[in-house]
Design a protein around this motif. Structure first.
Motif, PDB file in Angstrom:
ATOM      1  N   ALA A 152      38.016  48.455  76.980  1.00 30.05           N
ATOM      2  CA  ALA A 152      36.562  48.577  76.988  1.00 30.05           C
ATOM      3  C   ALA A 152      36.199  49.410  78.202  1.00 30.05           C
ATOM      4  O   ALA A 152      36.485  49.023  79.342  1.00 30.05           O
ATOM      5  N   VAL A 153      35.590  50.559  77.965  1.00 29.34           N
ATOM      6  CA  VAL A 153      35.207  51.444  79.068  1.00 29.34           C
ATOM      7  C   VAL A 153      33.951  50.871  79.712  1.00 29.34           C
ATOM      8  O   VAL A 153      32.921  50.695  79.058  1.00 29.34           O
ATOM      9  N   THR A 154      34.053  50.554  81.003  1.00 29.80           N
ATOM     10  CA  THR A 154      32.984  49.830  81.685  1.00 29.80           C
ATOM     11  C   THR A 154      32.046  50.722  82.491  1.00 29.80           C
ATOM     12  O   THR A 154      30.856  50.438  82.573  1.00 29.80           O
ATOM     13  N   ARG A 155      32.588  51.783  83.120  1.00 28.85           N
ATOM     14  CA  ARG A 155      31.723  52.624  83.944  1.00 28.85           C
ATOM     15  C   ARG A 155      32.462  53.856  84.435  1.00 28.85           C
ATOM     16  O   ARG A 155      33.677  53.955  84.314  1.00 28.85           O
ATOM     17  N   THR A 156      31.687  54.755  85.030  1.00 26.70           N
ATOM     18  CA  THR A 156      32.286  55.899  85.709  1.00 26.70           C
ATOM     19  C   THR A 156      32.492  55.508  87.167  1.00 26.70           C
ATOM     20  O   THR A 156      31.706  54.748  87.727  1.00 26.70           O
ATOM     21  N   PRO A 157      33.552  56.002  87.780  1.00 32.42           N
ATOM     22  CA  PRO A 157      33.787  55.687  89.189  1.00 32.42           C
ATOM     23  C   PRO A 157      32.733  56.333  90.090  1.00 32.42           C
ATOM     24  O   PRO A 157      32.234  57.412  89.789  1.00 32.42           O
ATOM     25  N   LYS A 158      32.435  55.679  91.180  1.00 31.08           N
ATOM     26  CA  LYS A 158      31.458  56.207  92.141  1.00 31.08           C
ATOM     27  C   LYS A 158      32.026  57.424  92.879  1.00 31.08           C
ATOM     28  O   LYS A 158      31.327  58.404  93.080  1.00 31.08           O
ATOM     29  N   HIS A 159      33.285  57.345  93.272  1.00 27.35           N
ATOM     30  CA  HIS A 159      33.881  58.409  94.082  1.00 27.35           C
ATOM     31  C   HIS A 159      35.110  59.027  93.433  1.00 27.35           C
ATOM     32  O   HIS A 159      36.041  59.404  94.132  1.00 27.35           O
ATOM     33  N   CYS A 160      35.117  59.105  92.111  1.00 32.82           N
ATOM     34  CA  CYS A 160      36.293  59.691  91.492  1.00 32.82           C
ATOM     35  C   CYS A 160      35.956  60.228  90.111  1.00 32.82           C
ATOM     36  O   CYS A 160      34.834  60.108  89.635  1.00 32.82           O
ATOM     37  N   LEU A 161      36.951  60.801  89.475  1.00 34.28           N
ATOM     38  CA  LEU A 161      36.791  61.386  88.153  1.00 34.28           C
ATOM     39  C   LEU A 161      37.075  60.353  87.075  1.00 34.28           C
ATOM     40  O   LEU A 161      37.688  59.326  87.323  1.00 34.28           O
ATOM     41  N   GLY A 162      36.657  60.659  85.844  1.00 36.70           N
ATOM     42  CA  GLY A 162      37.032  59.858  84.692  1.00 36.70           C
ATOM     43  C   GLY A 162      36.199  58.618  84.493  1.00 36.70           C
ATOM     44  O   GLY A 162      35.014  58.573  84.838  1.00 36.70           O
ATOM     45  N   VAL A 163      36.846  57.588  83.927  1.00 36.47           N
ATOM     46  CA  VAL A 163      36.180  56.321  83.634  1.00 36.47           C
ATOM     47  C   VAL A 163      37.111  55.153  83.952  1.00 36.47           C
ATOM     48  O   VAL A 163      38.328  55.299  83.966  1.00 36.47           O
ATOM     49  N   TYR A 164      36.492  54.003  84.188  1.00 32.55           N
ATOM     50  CA  TYR A 164      37.229  52.763  84.383  1.00 32.55           C
ATOM     51  C   TYR A 164      37.124  51.921  83.120  1.00 32.55           C
ATOM     52  O   TYR A 164      36.090  51.942  82.438  1.00 32.55           O
ATOM     53  N   ALA A 165      38.187  51.158  82.850  1.00 29.08           N
ATOM     54  CA  ALA A 165      38.203  50.337  81.641  1.00 29.08           C
ATOM     55  C   ALA A 165      38.936  49.024  81.881  1.00 29.08           C
ATOM     56  O   ALA A 165      39.832  48.938  82.721  1.00 29.08           O
ATOM     57  N   GLU A 166      38.527  48.020  81.118  1.00 29.26           N
ATOM     58  CA  GLU A 166      39.185  46.709  81.119  1.00 29.26           C
ATOM     59  C   GLU A 166      40.005  46.590  79.837  1.00 29.26           C
ATOM     60  O   GLU A 166      39.607  47.101  78.789  1.00 29.26           O
ATOM     61  N   VAL A 167      41.121  45.892  79.919  1.00 31.57           N
ATOM     62  CA  VAL A 167      42.023  45.751  78.773  1.00 31.57           C
ATOM     63  C   VAL A 167      41.492  44.700  77.806  1.00 31.57           C
ATOM     64  O   VAL A 167      41.209  43.572  78.207  1.00 31.57           O
ATOM     65  N   ARG A 168      41.356  45.082  76.555  1.00 32.97           N
ATOM     66  CA  ARG A 168      40.933  44.162  75.490  1.00 32.97           C
ATOM     67  C   ARG A 168      42.123  43.720  74.647  1.00 32.97           C
ATOM     68  O   ARG A 168      42.177  42.594  74.198  1.00 32.97           O
ATOM     69  N   ARG A 169      43.056  44.640  74.389  1.00 34.57           N
ATOM     70  CA  ARG A 169      44.269  44.300  73.636  1.00 34.57           C
ATOM     71  C   ARG A 169      45.459  44.940  74.341  1.00 34.57           C
ATOM     72  O   ARG A 169      45.592  46.159  74.371  1.00 34.57           O
ATOM     73  N   PRO A 170      46.319  44.109  74.950  1.00 38.10           N
ATOM     74  CA  PRO A 170      47.494  44.622  75.662  1.00 38.10           C
ATOM     75  C   PRO A 170      48.506  45.253  74.697  1.00 38.10           C
ATOM     76  O   PRO A 170      48.432  45.053  73.491  1.00 38.10           O
ATOM     77  N   GLY A 171      49.448  45.961  75.251  1.00 37.52           N
ATOM     78  CA  GLY A 171      50.524  46.581  74.476  1.00 37.52           C
ATOM     79  C   GLY A 171      51.217  47.610  75.342  1.00 37.52           C
ATOM     80  O   GLY A 171      51.178  47.549  76.568  1.00 37.52           O
ATOM     81  N   THR A 172      51.838  48.586  74.695  1.00 36.96           N
ATOM     82  CA  THR A 172      52.528  49.646  75.408  1.00 36.96           C
ATOM     83  C   THR A 172      51.808  50.960  75.138  1.00 36.96           C
ATOM     84  O   THR A 172      51.440  51.248  74.005  1.00 36.96           O
ATOM     85  N   VAL A 173      51.608  51.731  76.192  1.00 36.70           N
ATOM     86  CA  VAL A 173      51.008  53.052  76.053  1.00 36.70           C
ATOM     87  C   VAL A 173      52.102  54.080  76.329  1.00 36.70           C
ATOM     88  O   VAL A 173      52.926  53.896  77.219  1.00 36.70           O
ATOM     89  N   HIS A 174      52.119  55.143  75.518  1.00 36.69           N
ATOM     90  CA  HIS A 174      53.136  56.187  75.607  1.00 36.69           C
ATOM     91  C   HIS A 174      52.484  57.551  75.762  1.00 36.69           C
ATOM     92  O   HIS A 174      51.385  57.777  75.245  1.00 36.69           O
ATOM     93  N   VAL A 175      53.189  58.468  76.405  1.00 36.80           N
ATOM     94  CA  VAL A 175      52.769  59.866  76.393  1.00 36.80           C
ATOM     95  C   VAL A 175      52.769  60.301  74.928  1.00 36.80           C
ATOM     96  O   VAL A 175      53.699  60.001  74.179  1.00 36.80           O
ATOM     97  N   GLY A 176      51.713  60.953  74.507  1.00 35.14           N
ATOM     98  CA  GLY A 176      51.586  61.402  73.121  1.00 35.14           C
ATOM     99  C   GLY A 176      50.763  60.474  72.249  1.00 35.14           C
ATOM    100  O   GLY A 176      50.385  60.853  71.133  1.00 35.14           O
ATOM    101  N   ASP A 177      50.471  59.259  72.719  1.00 32.06           N
ATOM    102  CA  ASP A 177      49.658  58.330  71.929  1.00 32.06           C
ATOM    103  C   ASP A 177      48.297  58.938  71.643  1.00 32.06           C
ATOM    104  O   ASP A 177      47.682  59.605  72.484  1.00 32.06           O
ATOM    105  N   ARG A 178      47.811  58.635  70.457  1.00 37.00           N
ATOM    106  CA  ARG A 178      46.477  59.069  70.039  1.00 37.00           C
ATOM    107  C   ARG A 178      45.422  58.235  70.770  1.00 37.00           C
ATOM    108  O   ARG A 178      45.589  57.042  70.990  1.00 37.00           O
ATOM    109  N   VAL A 179      44.339  58.882  71.166  1.00 36.23           N
ATOM    110  CA  VAL A 179      43.207  58.218  71.821  1.00 36.23           C
ATOM    111  C   VAL A 179      42.037  58.296  70.860  1.00 36.23           C
ATOM    112  O   VAL A 179      41.649  59.387  70.427  1.00 36.23           O
ATOM    113  N   GLU A 180      41.468  57.145  70.505  1.00 31.91           N
ATOM    114  CA  GLU A 180      40.367  57.092  69.536  1.00 31.91           C
ATOM    115  C   GLU A 180      39.246  56.206  70.063  1.00 31.91           C
ATOM    116  O   GLU A 180      39.497  55.122  70.566  1.00 31.91           O
ATOM    117  N   VAL A 181      38.026  56.680  69.914  1.00 32.00           N
ATOM    118  CA  VAL A 181      36.857  55.880  70.261  1.00 32.00           C
ATOM    119  C   VAL A 181      36.498  55.094  69.012  1.00 32.00           C
ATOM    120  O   VAL A 181      36.284  55.665  67.938  1.00 32.00           O
TER     121      VAL A 181
END
Length: 184
Positions: A152-181
């Motif tokens: 769950a994307v919670t906010r943009t960082p105050k002093h950095c790039l991108g976004v912060y997120a909290e984990v809703r469903r754990p698992g393994t993330v790999h290079v090449g994984d598809r990212v879907e909203v």
């Protein structure tokens, strides 16, 4: 579901305030990437935490994952005795996972960068490649699936790039994984 890109780099930062290691995959638990920011640096004499904010020379040290070797390296670089202390929980400043797109880095290279942030090293766990015109900042308040992991994307960082997120469903993330909203 909206296709939003793919993971191009996964980084784990074993020691808070030190450089990270890129890996092909990482286990993501409820508190974030396993092994991420699991150690902190403390002054061996006083026991006080030592951070990159007060000791900028730490930024040039990349953690190897070997706490003894990292302690020896840090003691030499800092010129004073320090030790690594295992943390009970990852020592994250704002959220379990930090995602940054290549587009955000390109915007920062063009001068659109928050004060105090480094476009050269945004210290993100996941670097993602997004279609032209897609901006991860629009994900705030949304759920994003990264391979089998959901955050769950919670906010943009105050002093950095991108976004912060909290984990809703754990698992393994790999290079090449598809990212879907996800819808909603």
């Amino acid at each position: 579901m909206t296709g939003a890109g793919s993971v191009v780099q996964v980084s784990v930062y074993p020691v808070k305030s030190l450089g990270g290691r890129t890996v092909r995959e990482a286990e993501v638990g409820p508190a974030g990437l396993v092994g991420d920011r699991a150690w902190t640096v403390v002054d061996a004499t006083t026991g006080e935490r030592v951070t990159v904010k007060s000791t900028p020379e730490m930024a040039g040290v990349v953690a190897t994952g070997d706490d003894e070797a990292d302690t020896v390296t840090l003691t030499g670089v800092l010129g004073r005795p320090v030790r690594l202390q295992r943390s009970g929980q990852p020592q994250v400043d704002a959220a379990a996972v930090h995602l940054v797109s290549r587009g955000a880095i390109a915007r920062a290279d063009a001068g659109d960068v928050p004060e105090g942030c480094s476009a050269d090293d945004p210290r993100a766990n996941l670097l993602v490649d997004l279609p032209e015109g897609e901006d991860e900042r629009s994900w705030v308040g949304r759920t994003v699936r990264i391979g089998e992991v959901e955050v769950a994307v919670t906010r943009t960082p105050k002093h950095c790039l991108g976004v912060y997120a909290e984990v809703r469903r754990p698992g393994t993330v790999h290079v090449g994984d598809r990212v879907e909203v996800l819808p909603g």
